[in-house]
Design an enzyme around this catalytic site. Structure first.
Site, PDB file in Angstrom:
ATOM      1  CG  ASP A 100      -0.468   0.311   2.463  1.00 40.58           C
ATOM      2  OD1 ASP A 100       1.341  -0.026   2.316  1.00 40.58           O
ATOM      3  OD2 ASP A 100      -0.936   0.774   3.640  1.00 40.58           O
ATOM      4  N   GLY A 101       2.188   1.091  -0.575  1.00 43.56           N
ATOM      5  CA  GLY A 101       3.048   2.508   0.449  1.00 43.56           C
ATOM      6  C   GLY A 101       3.299   2.649   1.106  1.00 43.56           C
TER       7      GLY A 101
END
Length: 675
Positions: A502-503
């Site tokens: 998700d970063g």
């Protein structure tokens, strides 16, 4: 009289009220010289339209930082340490500022000039710093009385605050100062051109008298165990108006009598960062054909670098190497008192009474790996626009560059992280170190130089800050010795960095150390197989992430390192996706250390005085009792609840340096890796 401080400085260590807010933030219209409102709007659209995606992110964040509504600046245009007022780290209040913040102000405006071609803000940033953070002649009125043959009177540093005041000892001979006459000849003045490290921007303490004028103050003075929670804030101009009968002087130094005096402490990493920023400004402006627009400011940076050489010398100008007693360590002559490393401070002071003048200057014996700046040393020694005027300035910085790169190699652990540092004065009093202590050109390995609460070697931020400078130097020169250090460091750092799908990301935060390096042999450096680092915990801190990402950008751009490039992008994208808010980028922080708001502050029995607001300073004082203004802070109830037995409070801080570190990383990525 107090002939030397024992300063401490942060760590743990841009521009005007005229605003630019371009792009998504769109908070304000930039003030473009010579343009009316319609022209300003057109200018904003043109810059925004020309920007690449990461340049646009830089401009968006720049807009948030410089938007007056977001609270990063004082009415004078001075950058606060943080937007929030209730914050205690090296500065003990958010609306203080540091020379660190001013240096970031200058660098931010240099990057703005690179992106937009407007160099007026870079020049204005330097002018703001010069006006408010470099002491004027009136601030340092008695330098003409300085005797370079007797720079300062010796006093030992002590281990704990309870061992202060430390007595002056004139029987210990200091060496001679080889810089004073040379600098006077080059610049026609006896005054020092360097920043003091700490300023009470809003005069919250009142040490500057009535009103809210920015005021030079100091805190750390009493040895390596004195944390920020144990300090007594005091003015740089001590005219005995506040404090006790001798002002604050007799809390720190033991003497038969005391004179009203001034004294300042420089944080060398901040001055070096300002030089570094000026180097980039000149390179970028030259690429635009606009080097003439920054030439005068860059010349001032060269001057600052000339004076910064005081940080390259032992505290009392003693001969460097094998110093094991105050009297047995020989006084230096010429340059043999230079260790050529960026030390923790240099300082200077003198009498307020110009009819009975005296003055002193000191270097510092303690050098930390996190303070070194080979790019600044390279600029001051080899880049003609930043050449110091003095006779030996360039040669000194050339020697410093070589010595700094050796220092990194000597301090590099088996894993790759850079260890603490070295000292020419064990325990700050030229004591004898434990048998077997490794040496670097006769200086002794110190696992945690300068401060122990918390240990100065445990914060990963020093790794990122310092390695960014090595990486930038490597990017500019391709130097093999810098690459060798970076190859090992980047491999270690990346091994402890994770980026989720998700970063979101994590990288090292707190480090733990064991063992020690091999004694330095420049012809056959050791492998340091006995020096080790481990990662205690990890963080998503945005400021350190910015510095870390910039390190990876410079390294990847020169070395062609795919994983470093990808990780730099992932850190920048992760911050942008997860940690933006209306004021910039920030993450929540749990502050368990805020239980120390009621820590005792050591004041000797019988000493009694008052802070300007009437807070008593005596043997029963604690951190908050001499800072009662904190109880009126809007965030105080969160701290009070914790002190009363509740959970540790959580804050989301907007530190100025952290915002700028992220902005600079975005600009560097846009320049070197965006395609």
């Amino acid at each position: 009289m107090r002939s030397f401080p024992e300063p401490g400085e942060s760590r743990p260590e841009l521009s005007r009220r005229r605003v630019l807010a371009i792009g998504a933030a769109a908070a304000a219209i930039p003030v473009a010289a010579g343009l009316g409102p319609a022209g300003q709007a057109a200018h904003a659209r043109e810059v925004s339209a020309a920007a690449t995606p990461y340049e646009q992110r830089f401009l968006d964040l720049y807009g948030k930082i410089t938007n007056p509504a977001n609270g990063y600046f004082s009415p004078e245009g001075i950058p606060y340490h943080s937007v929030e007022t209730l914050i205690v780290e090296a500065p003990d209040h958010g609306h203080e500022t540091t020379s660190e913040a001013y240096s970031y102000l200058i660098w931010l405006q240099a990057m703005y000039g690179k992106v937009t071609g407007d160099w007026t803000r870079f020049n204005s940033a330097w002018e703001t710093m010069e006006k408010f953070m470099i002491p004027t002649r009136a601030d340092q009125p008695t330098n003409s009385f300085y005797n370079a043959a007797k720079p300062a009177t010796y006093a030992p540093e002590r281990d704990t605050p309870a061992q202060y005041p430390a007595p002056l000892d004139p029987s210990v001979a200091a060496g001679s100062d080889p810089l004073a006459a040379e600098l006077r000849s080059a610049y026609g003045t006896d005054d020092i051109y360097g920043m003091h490290w700490l300023q009470d921007v809003d005069n919250t303490y009142g040490l500057g008298g009535a009103g809210t004028a920015p005021t030079y103050i100091n805190t750390f003075q009493r040895g390596p165990q004195e944390s920020v929670w144990e300090t007594v804030p005091h003015p740089c101009r001590d005219d005995f108006t506040h404090g006790g009968r001798n002002g604050y002087l007799d809390l720190f130094t033991g003497d038969a009598s005391y004179a009203r005096q001034w004294k300042f402490t420089n944080a060398p990493d901040a001055d070096a960062r300002a030089v570094q920023a000026a180097y980039w400004a000149h390179k970028w402006a030259t690429a635009q054909g606009k080097q003439g627009q920054v030439a005068a400011t860059v010349a001032k940076a060269a001057k600052m670098g000339d004076y910064l050489r005081y940080a390259l010398f032992d505290k009392y100008f003693k001969k460097v190497g094998d110093c094991t007693s105050p009297s047995g360590c020989a006084p230096g002559g010429g340059k043999n008192s230079a260790h050529y490393l960026l030390s923790w401070y240099y300082a200077w002071g003198g009498a307020l009474d110009t009819s009975a003048g005296w003055a002193w200057r000191i270097g510092c014996s303690h050098s930390h790996g996190g303070y070194q700046n080979p790019l600044a040393a390279h600029a001051l020694s080899s880049y003609a626009p930043l050449a110091p005027k003095s006779a030996t300035g360039r040669a000194d910085w050339a020697q410093s560059l070589k010595r700094q790169l050796e220092f990194y190699r000597w301090l590099q652990s088996a894993e790759g992280a850079i260890a603490g540092g070295a000292t020419n004065s064990w325990q700050g009093r030229y004591a004898t170190p434990p048998a077997g202590t490794p040496t670097f050109y006769g200086m002794y390995y110190d696992e945690k130089p300068v401060y122990h609460d918390p240990p100065s070697n445990q914060w990963f931020g020093f790794q990122a800050w310092s390695m960014e400078r090595v990486a930038a130097y490597y990017h500019q020169t391709g130097a093999a010795d810098a690459k060798a250090v970076l190859d090992k460091w980047v491999t270690w750092a990346l091994a402890h960095t994770s980026v989720n799908s998700d970063g979101s990301y994590l990288f090292p935060s707190t480090l733990s150390w064991s063992g020690q390096p091999d004694t330095w042999n420049p012809s056959r450096p050791g492998a340091n197989s006995g020096l080790h680092v481990s990662v205690v915990d990890r963080t998503n801190d945005v400021g350190v992430a910015g510095a870390y990402a910039r390190t990876l950008v410079y390294y990847a751009a020169r070395a062609g390192h795919a994983r470093a490039r990808a990780t730099a992008k992932a850190l920048l994208d992760g911050m942008w996706s997860h940690h933006q808010d209306a004021r910039g980028v920030a993450v929540p922080e749990k502050r368990a250390d805020y239980n120390r708001f009621d820590d005792a502050v050591y004041v000797p029995n019988g000493w009694s005085g008052r802070m300007p607001n009437g807070d008593a300073v005596n043997s029963t004082s604690d951190f908050t009792s001499i800072r009662s203004f904190y109880k009126k802070d809007p965030d105080w109830p969160k701290v009070q609840a914790y002190l009363s037995g509740g959970n540790a409070p959580t804050f989301t801080y907007h530190r100025f340096w952290a915002q700028v570190d992220v902005a600079l990383a975005l600009g560097a990525y846009a320049e070197l890796l965006e395609s």
